[in-house]
Design a protein around this motif. Structure first.
Motif, PDB file in Angstrom:
ATOM      1  N   GLN A   1       1.909   7.009  -6.574  1.00 54.58           N
ATOM      2  CA  GLN A   1       0.952   8.081  -6.855  1.00 54.58           C
ATOM      3  C   GLN A   1       1.628   9.445  -6.667  1.00 54.58           C
ATOM      4  O   GLN A   1       1.450  10.347  -7.483  1.00 54.58           O
ATOM      5  CB  GLN A   1      -0.253   7.961  -5.942  1.00 54.58           C
ATOM      6  N   ASP A   2       2.420   9.580  -5.614  1.00 55.23           N
ATOM      7  CA  ASP A   2       3.147  10.820  -5.377  1.00 55.23           C
ATOM      8  C   ASP A   2       4.121  11.108  -6.522  1.00 55.23           C
ATOM      9  O   ASP A   2       4.254  12.247  -6.956  1.00 55.23           O
ATOM     10  CB  ASP A   2       3.892  10.742  -4.044  1.00 55.23           C
TER      11      ASP A   2
ATOM     12  N   ASP B   1       2.112   1.857  -3.505  1.00 55.93           N
ATOM     13  CA  ASP B   1       1.104   2.529  -4.334  1.00 55.93           C
ATOM     14  C   ASP B   1       1.006   4.013  -4.002  1.00 55.93           C
ATOM     15  O   ASP B   1       0.868   4.847  -4.900  1.00 55.93           O
ATOM     16  CB  ASP B   1      -0.255   1.855  -4.173  1.00 55.93           C
ATOM     17  N   ASP B   2       1.091   4.355  -2.714  1.00 58.43           N
ATOM     18  CA  ASP B   2       1.038   5.764  -2.310  1.00 58.43           C
ATOM     19  C   ASP B   2       2.225   6.548  -2.857  1.00 58.43           C
ATOM     20  O   ASP B   2       2.069   7.668  -3.360  1.00 58.43           O
ATOM     21  CB  ASP B   2       1.002   5.889  -0.782  1.00 58.43           C
TER      22      ASP B   2
ATOM     23  N   GLN C   1       0.831  -1.205   0.000  1.00 57.83           N
ATOM     24  CA  GLN C   1       0.000   0.000   0.000  1.00 57.83           C
ATOM     25  C   GLN C   1       0.863   1.250   0.000  1.00 57.83           C
ATOM     26  O   GLN C   1       0.530   2.235  -0.663  1.00 57.83           O
ATOM     27  CB  GLN C   1      -0.942   0.016   1.197  1.00 57.83           C
ATOM     28  N   ASP C   2       1.973   1.203   0.728  1.00 54.34           N
ATOM     29  CA  ASP C   2       2.896   2.337   0.720  1.00 54.34           C
ATOM     30  C   ASP C   2       3.526   2.505  -0.657  1.00 54.34           C
ATOM     31  O   ASP C   2       3.748   3.631  -1.104  1.00 54.34           O
ATOM     32  CB  ASP C   2       3.987   2.156   1.779  1.00 54.34           C
TER      33      ASP C   2
ATOM     34  N   HIS D   1       9.070   9.731   1.708  1.00 52.69           N
ATOM     35  CA  HIS D   1       8.250   8.733   2.370  1.00 52.69           C
ATOM     36  C   HIS D   1       8.969   8.154   3.600  1.00 52.69           C
ATOM     37  O   HIS D   1       8.365   8.000   4.654  1.00 52.69           O
ATOM     38  CB  HIS D   1       7.901   7.593   1.399  1.00 52.69           C
TER      39      HIS D   1
END
Length: 70
Positions: free
Chosen positions: A33-34, A29-30, A26-27, A67
């Motif tokens: 996206q960033d 994907d985040d 999930q990280d 991140h």
């Protein structure tokens, strides 16, 4: 090259690059996206890049560092 073209052509390669460095999918994907938000904001730099994938890896590395700081 447009951000849309970059996404279609290089999303998988960047996803794998991030997946090797981040444990939580999930990280990944985040962060991905960033990366593409940054690419959209700097579309002119992408258009001027001689090596778009290398430029995208630089953006991804920067997003990854941000991140990890959070």
């Amino acid at each position: 090259m447009t951000p849309e073209t970059a996404y279609r052509e290089f999303r998988t390669a960047l996803h794998q690059y991030l997946l090797r460095r981040i444990e939580d999918p999930q990280d990944v994907d985040d962060v991905l996206q960033d990366v593409f938000l940054r690419v959209t904001r700097h579309r002119d730099a992408l258009a001027r890049a001689r090596e778009p994938l290398a430029w995208l890896h630089t953006v991804a590395k920067s997003a990854l560092i941000d991140h990890q700081r959070r």
